[in-house]
Design an enzyme around this catalytic site. Structure first.
Site, PDB file in Angstrom:
ATOM      1  N   TYR A  64       7.128  -9.435   7.581  1.00 28.20           N
ATOM      2  CA  TYR A  64       6.931  -7.998   7.734  1.00 28.20           C
ATOM      3  C   TYR A  64       7.528  -7.543   9.062  1.00 28.20           C
ATOM      4  O   TYR A  64       7.490  -8.278  10.051  1.00 28.20           O
ATOM      5  CB  TYR A  64       5.446  -7.642   7.728  1.00 28.20           C
ATOM      6  CG  TYR A  64       4.780  -7.708   6.377  1.00 28.20           C
ATOM      7  CD1 TYR A  64       4.709  -6.581   5.556  1.00 28.20           C
ATOM      8  CD2 TYR A  64       4.194  -8.888   5.927  1.00 28.20           C
ATOM      9  CE1 TYR A  64       4.081  -6.636   4.319  1.00 28.20           C
ATOM     10  CE2 TYR A  64       3.563  -8.953   4.693  1.00 28.20           C
ATOM     11  CZ  TYR A  64       3.507  -7.826   3.896  1.00 28.20           C
ATOM     12  OH  TYR A  64       2.886  -7.887   2.676  1.00 28.20           O
ATOM     13  N   ASP A  83       0.819  -1.205   0.000  1.00 27.43           N
ATOM     14  CA  ASP A  83       0.000   0.000   0.000  1.00 27.43           C
ATOM     15  C   ASP A  83       0.854   1.256   0.000  1.00 27.43           C
ATOM     16  O   ASP A  83       2.060   1.220   0.287  1.00 27.43           O
ATOM     17  CB  ASP A  83      -0.904   0.022   1.237  1.00 27.43           C
ATOM     18  CG  ASP A  83      -1.968  -1.057   1.198  1.00 27.43           C
ATOM     19  OD1 ASP A  83      -2.303  -1.533   0.093  1.00 27.43           O
ATOM     20  OD2 ASP A  83      -2.477  -1.420   2.278  1.00 27.43           O
TER      21      ASP A  83
END
Length: 266
Positions: free
Chosen positions: A106, A51
């Site tokens: 992540y 994103d």
């Protein structure tokens, strides 16, 4: 020749990964550099469409080309800003970087002055395993059952790094997990509530909001049979330029994150 490229980028400089008209994106920057170098290619595929605001250390793209200059990262690195290629591998003709991945890692850089790391670790443990993450994602029609292999927590001075590893993730899933962990550590959400939410038992208005995208890095994507030749200079440059900035911003950004971005309750 099918080639996979490990890429790093500063997500704060782009409007997301995927190509869009009239705005700067990671995919658009790479394609511009390929065209500028005169490298003809086809079948451009990415492993993760991060994103807007989300950075990456180890995202992966793949293209098909007959131009062997692609094996030298500097050919494109010298033509790009805020994106670095630091790994190259020749792969099978049917290689797709998203579907061949065995796991994604992540890292979230969480400002945490005075945080109780033990509480954060206990809250994080609840997410390990296979659960319904509909309360911890922006649902987009995909199956919300996902598996988290591990969640690691590391204190670094005024920040806490939360590392989440799993095979696949939903939209905003990691950022909402981080948000829930922080709320839990502050006593605003308890472990039993999280367990109920992970079982699909929650009121829709109590979905956990996402943490700010600027604190998130796609750290690595792992493959069983792909061995990347690493350009250490490009990787070290990224880690010095971006990771150190992340840590500095997080250590100074407590007020910004807490007052403007992180939810006070759900």
């Amino acid at each position: 020749m099918r080639v996979a490229l490990k890429i790093a980028y500063d997500g704060t400089r782009f409007h997301g990964f995927q190509r869009q008209p009239d705005v700067r994106t990671v995919e658009g920057e790479i394609i511009r550099a390929l065209n500028d170098a005169g490298i003809e290619f086809s079948d451009f595929k990415g492993a993760s469409r991060t994103d807007r605001g989300v950075s990456a250390r180890g995202n992966v793209i793949a293209i098909t080309t007959d131009d062997e200059r692609i094996l030298n990262p500097m050919v494109l690195n010298s033509r790009m800003e805020d994106v670095w290629i630091w790994g190259v591998a020749v792969v099978s003709d049917d290689f797709h970087p998203r579907f061949r991945a065995t796991s994604k890692v992540y890292r979230y850089y969480l400002p945490c002055i005075g945080c109780n790391v033990e509480k954060i670790e206990r809250c994080a443990e609840v997410f390990i395993g296979t659960h319904d993450f509909s309360a911890f994602s922006r649902v987009d029609g995909r199956d919300t059952i996902r598996s988290i292999e591990n969640v690691r927590v590391e204190r670094r001075g005024r920040i806490v790094v939360i590392e989440v590893e799993g095979r696949s993730f939903l939209w905003e899933m990691v950022r909402r997990i981080v948000s829930a962990i922080k709320l839990c550590s502050l006593g605003m959400l308890d472990r039993e509530e999280i367990k109920e939410m992970l079982a699909g038992k929650f009121r829709r208005h109590r979905k956990v909001p996402p943490a700010p995208p600027e604190g998130l890095i796609l750290w690595d994507i792992k493959y069983e049979s792909v061995k990347f030749k690493v350009d250490r200079k490009s990787l070290e440059y990224f880690q010095k330029k971006i990771v150190e900035r992340f840590e500095l911003f997080a250590s100074l950004g407590e007020l910004y994150y807490d007052l403007l971005s992180f939810p006070k309750s759900i």
